[in-house]
Design a protein around this motif. Structure first.
Motif, PDB file in Angstrom:
ATOM      1  N   PRO A 161       9.676   0.918  -2.042  1.00  0.00           N
ATOM      2  CA  PRO A 161       8.485   1.774  -2.015  1.00  0.00           C
ATOM      3  C   PRO A 161       7.308   1.070  -1.342  1.00  0.00           C
ATOM      4  N   GLY A 162       6.512   1.842  -0.632  1.00  0.00           N
ATOM      5  CA  GLY A 162       5.258   1.336  -0.091  1.00  0.00           C
ATOM      6  C   GLY A 162       5.307   0.858   1.350  1.00  0.00           C
ATOM      7  N   TYR A 163       4.142   0.408   1.784  1.00  0.00           N
ATOM      8  CA  TYR A 163       3.907  -0.092   3.138  1.00  0.00           C
ATOM      9  C   TYR A 163       3.412  -1.526   2.972  1.00  0.00           C
ATOM     10  N   HIS A 164       4.115  -2.493   3.516  1.00  0.00           N
ATOM     11  CA  HIS A 164       3.940  -3.893   3.180  1.00  0.00           C
ATOM     12  C   HIS A 164       3.205  -4.688   4.266  1.00  0.00           C
ATOM     13  N   VAL A 165       2.363  -5.614   3.782  1.00  0.00           N
ATOM     14  CA  VAL A 165       1.550  -6.457   4.658  1.00  0.00           C
ATOM     15  C   VAL A 165       1.506  -7.858   4.059  1.00  0.00           C
ATOM     16  N   ASN A 166       1.624  -8.862   4.918  1.00  0.00           N
ATOM     17  CA  ASN A 166       1.457 -10.247   4.491  1.00  0.00           C
ATOM     18  C   ASN A 166       0.163 -10.783   5.091  1.00  0.00           C
ATOM     19  N   LEU A 167      -0.589 -11.515   4.282  1.00  0.00           N
ATOM     20  CA  LEU A 167      -1.807 -12.153   4.757  1.00  0.00           C
ATOM     21  C   LEU A 167      -1.687 -13.656   4.563  1.00  0.00           C
ATOM     22  N   ARG A 168      -2.125 -14.416   5.539  1.00  0.00           N
ATOM     23  CA  ARG A 168      -2.308 -15.856   5.375  1.00  0.00           C
ATOM     24  C   ARG A 168      -3.807 -16.096   5.477  1.00  0.00           C
ATOM     25  N   VAL A 169      -4.408 -16.422   4.342  1.00  0.00           N
ATOM     26  CA  VAL A 169      -5.847 -16.594   4.243  1.00  0.00           C
ATOM     27  C   VAL A 169      -6.171 -18.058   4.527  1.00  0.00           C
ATOM     28  N   ILE A 170      -6.896 -18.298   5.613  1.00  0.00           N
ATOM     29  CA  ILE A 170      -7.240 -19.657   6.032  1.00  0.00           C
ATOM     30  C   ILE A 170      -8.450 -20.168   5.245  1.00  0.00           C
ATOM     31  N   ASN A 171      -9.427 -19.314   5.022  1.00  0.00           N
ATOM     32  CA  ASN A 171     -10.667 -19.686   4.346  1.00  0.00           C
ATOM     33  C   ASN A 171     -10.546 -19.389   2.854  1.00  0.00           C
ATOM     34  N   ASP A 172     -10.399 -20.436   2.052  1.00  0.00           N
ATOM     35  CA  ASP A 172     -10.236 -20.268   0.606  1.00  0.00           C
ATOM     36  C   ASP A 172     -11.475 -19.712  -0.081  1.00  0.00           C
ATOM     37  N   ASP A 173     -12.605 -19.719   0.595  1.00  0.00           N
ATOM     38  CA  ASP A 173     -13.846 -19.222  -0.005  1.00  0.00           C
ATOM     39  C   ASP A 173     -14.017 -17.705   0.130  1.00  0.00           C
ATOM     40  N   LEU A 174     -13.116 -17.035   0.845  1.00  0.00           N
ATOM     41  CA  LEU A 174     -13.223 -15.578   0.999  1.00  0.00           C
ATOM     42  C   LEU A 174     -12.970 -14.880  -0.334  1.00  0.00           C
ATOM     43  N   ASP A 175     -13.767 -13.880  -0.617  1.00  0.00           N
ATOM     44  CA  ASP A 175     -13.562 -13.070  -1.817  1.00  0.00           C
ATOM     45  C   ASP A 175     -12.759 -11.832  -1.426  1.00  0.00           C
ATOM     46  N   LEU A 176     -11.496 -11.844  -1.761  1.00  0.00           N
ATOM     47  CA  LEU A 176     -10.609 -10.713  -1.469  1.00  0.00           C
ATOM     48  C   LEU A 176     -10.203  -9.998  -2.749  1.00  0.00           C
TER      49      LEU A 176
ATOM     50  N   PHE B  57       0.850  -1.183   0.000  1.00  0.00           N
ATOM     51  CA  PHE B  57       0.000   0.000   0.000  1.00  0.00           C
ATOM     52  C   PHE B  57       0.887   1.234   0.000  1.00  0.00           C
ATOM     53  N   ALA B  58       0.302   2.389  -0.245  1.00  0.00           N
ATOM     54  CA  ALA B  58       1.072   3.641  -0.232  1.00  0.00           C
ATOM     55  C   ALA B  58       1.579   3.955   1.177  1.00  0.00           C
ATOM     56  N   ASP B  59       0.726   3.719   2.182  1.00  0.00           N
ATOM     57  CA  ASP B  59       1.087   4.024   3.567  1.00  0.00           C
ATOM     58  C   ASP B  59       0.156   3.268   4.506  1.00  0.00           C
ATOM     59  N   SER B  60       0.341   3.447   5.801  1.00  0.00           N
ATOM     60  CA  SER B  60      -0.461   2.713   6.790  1.00  0.00           C
ATOM     61  C   SER B  60      -1.932   3.116   6.762  1.00  0.00           C
ATOM     62  N   ASP B  61      -2.217   4.365   6.444  1.00  0.00           N
ATOM     63  CA  ASP B  61      -3.611   4.797   6.363  1.00  0.00           C
ATOM     64  C   ASP B  61      -4.350   4.081   5.234  1.00  0.00           C
ATOM     65  N   GLU B  62      -3.699   3.971   4.078  1.00  0.00           N
ATOM     66  CA  GLU B  62      -4.325   3.267   2.963  1.00  0.00           C
ATOM     67  C   GLU B  62      -4.501   1.786   3.309  1.00  0.00           C
ATOM     68  N   MET B  63      -3.493   1.193   3.949  1.00  0.00           N
ATOM     69  CA  MET B  63      -3.598  -0.205   4.354  1.00  0.00           C
ATOM     70  C   MET B  63      -4.818  -0.417   5.241  1.00  0.00           C
ATOM     71  N   ARG B  64      -4.939   0.397   6.248  1.00  0.00           N
ATOM     72  CA  ARG B  64      -6.045   0.268   7.204  1.00  0.00           C
ATOM     73  C   ARG B  64      -7.399   0.411   6.494  1.00  0.00           C
ATOM     74  N   LYS B  65      -7.527   1.414   5.665  1.00  0.00           N
ATOM     75  CA  LYS B  65      -8.774   1.661   4.940  1.00  0.00           C
ATOM     76  C   LYS B  65      -9.138   0.476   4.054  1.00  0.00           C
TER      77      LYS B  65
END
Length: 94
Positions: free
Chosen positions: A61-76, A8-16
């Motif tokens: 560049p950017g603000y980085h986040v890692n996700l581990r998605v447990i539920n494969d049925d989630l629409d992200l 993301f551009a920054d932490s605010d964008e990540m949160r939003k």
């Protein structure tokens, strides 16, 4: 189960964006959480280049986040615009 690397551009964008994708905010701590996703906020990544005599630091560049998605049925799909595919991630899930 799948892992996503996001930038993301920054932490605010990540949160939003994460809240729009279904993350909740813990009222006491103010932290984001999701019952089906593990969240790792990497934030700003700085790498060193060069050798011991001449080291330079480069901030990715950017603000980085890692996700581990447990539920494969989630629409992200609304996060697709933030997905990156690093050759060598700064942090990975064990």
């Amino acid at each position: 189960m799948k892992d996503l690397y996001l930038r993301f551009a920054d932490s605010d964008e990540m949160r939003k964006q994460l809240i729009e994708a279904g993350f909740l905010v813990d009222e006491e701590q103010g932290e984001l959480y999701h019952p089906d996703i593990s969240l790792d906020v990497v934030a700003v990544i700085t790498n060193s280049i060069g050798d011991a005599e001449s080291v330079e630091y480069v901030t990715e560049p950017g603000y980085h986040v890692n996700l581990r998605v447990i539920n494969d049925d989630l629409d992200l799909s609304e996060l697709n615009g933030f997905v990156v595919t690093p050759k060598t991630p700064a942090r990975v899930w064990a």
